[in-house]
Design a protein around this motif. Structure first.
Motif, PDB file in Angstrom:
ATOM      1  N   ALA A   1      34.693  26.813  40.924  1.00 53.04           N
ATOM      2  CA  ALA A   1      34.564  28.256  40.712  1.00 53.04           C
ATOM      3  C   ALA A   1      34.988  29.017  41.968  1.00 53.04           C
ATOM      4  CB  ALA A   1      33.138  28.604  40.328  1.00 53.04           C
ATOM      5  N   ALA A   2      34.570  28.517  43.129  1.00 48.78           N
ATOM      6  CA  ALA A   2      34.926  29.161  44.391  1.00 48.78           C
ATOM      7  C   ALA A   2      36.428  29.070  44.652  1.00 48.78           C
ATOM      8  CB  ALA A   2      34.147  28.517  45.535  1.00 48.78           C
ATOM      9  N   ARG A   3      37.032  27.941  44.305  1.00 55.44           N
ATOM     10  CA  ARG A   3      38.471  27.775  44.505  1.00 55.44           C
ATOM     11  C   ARG A   3      39.252  28.727  43.605  1.00 55.44           C
ATOM     12  NH1 ARG A   3      40.924  21.751  44.679  1.00 55.44           N
ATOM     13  NH2 ARG A   3      39.283  21.668  46.265  1.00 55.44           N
ATOM     14  N   LEU A   4      38.819  28.870  42.368  1.00 60.38           N
ATOM     15  CA  LEU A   4      39.458  29.818  41.457  1.00 60.38           C
ATOM     16  C   LEU A   4      39.364  31.242  41.993  1.00 60.38           C
ATOM     17  CD1 LEU A   4      38.259  28.350  38.053  1.00 60.38           C
ATOM     18  CD2 LEU A   4      40.645  28.764  38.661  1.00 60.38           C
ATOM     19  N   GLN A   5      38.200  31.600  42.514  1.00 59.74           N
ATOM     20  CA  GLN A   5      38.034  32.939  43.076  1.00 59.74           C
ATOM     21  C   GLN A   5      38.975  33.155  44.255  1.00 59.74           C
ATOM     22  OE1 GLN A   5      34.010  33.941  44.165  1.00 59.74           O
ATOM     23  NE2 GLN A   5      34.596  35.906  45.071  1.00 59.74           N
ATOM     24  N   GLN A   6      39.117  32.140  45.100  1.00 62.84           N
ATOM     25  CA  GLN A   6      39.991  32.255  46.269  1.00 62.84           C
ATOM     26  C   GLN A   6      41.457  32.384  45.855  1.00 62.84           C
ATOM     27  OE1 GLN A   6      40.125  28.742  48.757  1.00 62.84           O
ATOM     28  NE2 GLN A   6      40.771  29.907  50.534  1.00 62.84           N
ATOM     29  N   VAL A   7      41.873  31.589  44.872  1.00 64.49           N
ATOM     30  CA  VAL A   7      43.272  31.575  44.446  1.00 64.49           C
ATOM     31  C   VAL A   7      43.642  32.830  43.667  1.00 64.49           C
ATOM     32  CG1 VAL A   7      44.887  30.415  42.889  1.00 64.49           C
ATOM     33  CG2 VAL A   7      43.524  29.076  44.488  1.00 64.49           C
ATOM     34  N   LEU A   8      42.724  33.279  42.798  1.00 67.06           N
ATOM     35  CA  LEU A   8      43.037  34.356  41.866  1.00 67.06           C
ATOM     36  C   LEU A   8      42.524  35.726  42.298  1.00 67.06           C
ATOM     37  CD1 LEU A   8      42.329  32.423  38.559  1.00 67.06           C
ATOM     38  CD2 LEU A   8      44.537  32.826  39.655  1.00 67.06           C
ATOM     39  N   GLY A   9      41.609  35.747  43.252  1.00 67.90           N
ATOM     40  CA  GLY A   9      41.109  37.023  43.743  1.00 67.90           C
ATOM     41  C   GLY A   9      40.098  37.686  42.842  1.00 67.90           C
ATOM     42  N   LYS A  10      39.464  36.915  41.960  1.00 67.14           N
ATOM     43  CA  LYS A  10      38.413  37.465  41.102  1.00 67.14           C
ATOM     44  C   LYS A  10      37.414  36.359  40.777  1.00 67.14           C
ATOM     45  CE  LYS A  10      38.915  38.337  36.828  1.00 67.14           C
ATOM     46  NZ  LYS A  10      39.267  39.029  35.589  1.00 67.14           N
ATOM     47  N   VAL A  11      36.183  36.768  40.501  1.00 71.29           N
ATOM     48  CA  VAL A  11      35.128  35.816  40.171  1.00 71.29           C
ATOM     49  C   VAL A  11      35.294  35.382  38.717  1.00 71.29           C
ATOM     50  CG1 VAL A  11      32.638  35.447  39.993  1.00 71.29           C
ATOM     51  CG2 VAL A  11      33.560  36.900  41.826  1.00 71.29           C
ATOM     52  N   PRO A  12      35.434  34.077  38.450  1.00 70.62           N
ATOM     53  CA  PRO A  12      35.607  33.642  37.068  1.00 70.62           C
ATOM     54  C   PRO A  12      34.292  33.648  36.300  1.00 70.62           C
ATOM     55  CG  PRO A  12      35.520  31.735  38.509  1.00 70.62           C
ATOM     56  CD  PRO A  12      35.488  32.958  39.403  1.00 70.62           C
ATOM     57  N   LEU A  13      34.372  33.855  34.987  1.00 69.61           N
ATOM     58  CA  LEU A  13      33.229  33.580  34.127  1.00 69.61           C
ATOM     59  C   LEU A  13      33.089  32.058  34.096  1.00 69.61           C
ATOM     60  CD1 LEU A  13      32.444  35.126  30.691  1.00 69.61           C
ATOM     61  CD2 LEU A  13      32.389  32.663  30.983  1.00 69.61           C
ATOM     62  N   PHE A  14      31.869  31.561  34.302  1.00 70.34           N
ATOM     63  CA  PHE A  14      31.671  30.130  34.530  1.00 70.34           C
ATOM     64  C   PHE A  14      30.464  29.638  33.743  1.00 70.34           C
ATOM     65  CE2 PHE A  14      29.761  27.232  38.024  1.00 70.34           C
ATOM     66  CZ  PHE A  14      30.105  26.082  37.321  1.00 70.34           C
TER      67      PHE A  14
END
Length: 252
Positions: free
Chosen positions: A149-162
């Protein structure tokens, strides 16, 4: 030196091979503009905001993932659609659009580019066969659900629904950028540990919980920004062409 519209179209069709996959819209040149192209703008969706920015930049062409003329939509040129197309025609701007061909390209496509940024290895087709919209792969070493989840946030610039389930580590992962939530069932049936896509449906969460697969919805727009950028970079390297990616923010 300008490149001709037809040379650019031929290069895109050779690269993305739209004839290989059935789609819900025409792929290629959707709106004809200037015969010679010096500057191109790329973006996710051919929205009015992107078109207006292309006009400001004095672009001769726009390349997008989401273009026009979808199956089942009203074919009349009224309202929003009329305004968009009128702006393109007024300024003689070419509109190139590639939907599924831009998702499935093995190196420049949306799915391949997301995998590259997330560090996914051993990439294979989720659906089997030569061409697959969704892919699967592995994390080596495995990753925790919260770390992904943290990696997705870093790559995409938004907090994912998880939606986190019981598995402590993610060894295997499947993904489909954009609106690919339906592929979670196929991933779960294969025993894959996690599934990533752009959107979520109400039933997706129940599938994740009941089939014990971590689920991440990271944004349709956010997960589909990289393919069109990669293709734009490719075109800039092949032709004497100025290419600028314009990101029209979209929280969806």
């Amino acid at each position: 030196m300008p490149v001709s519209r037809m040379a650019l179209l031929d290069a895109l069709n050779t690269l993305l091979q739209p004839q290989l996959i059935a789609d819900g819209c025409p792929n290629g040149l959707q709106i004809e503009g200037k015969a010679l192209i010096t500057k191109m703008v790329t973006g996710v969706t051919a929205s009015q905001a992107l078109i207006d920015r292309a006009v400001e930049c004095k672009a001769d062409a726009i390349l997008v993932h989401h273009g026009y003329f979808w199956k089942g939509e009203d074919s009349c040129l009224t309202g929003m659609k009329k305004k968009r197309i009128a702006t393109l025609l007024k300024h003689d701007i070419n509109l190139f659009a590639y939907h599924l061909p831009l998702d499935i390209h093995p190196s420049l496509g949306n799915n391949a580019q997301l995998a590259l940024r997330l560090g996914i290895s051993n990439i294979q087709n989720l659906e089997g066969g030569k061409y697959s919209i969704a892919l699967k792969g592995a994390f080596t070493p495995p990753i925790t659900p919260k770390a992904l989840a943290a990696r997705l946030q870093q790559v995409l610039g938004k907090v994912p629904l998880f939606e986190q389930v019981e598995k402590e580590l993610i060894h295997t992962v499947a993904w489909c950028t954009g609106g690919g939530q339906k592929y979670i069932d196929l991933a779960a049936n294969e025993g894959i540990d996690a599934f990533i896509t752009g959107e979520v449906s109400e039933q997706t969460i129940h599938t994740a919980r009941e089939m014990n697969i971590h689920f991440y919805a990271a944004g349709h727009h956010a997960t589909e920004r990289f393919g069109v950028q990669a293709v734009g970079d490719y075109l800039a390297s092949q032709f004497e062409l100025e290419v600028d990616f314009i990101d029209i923010a979209n929280p969806a």
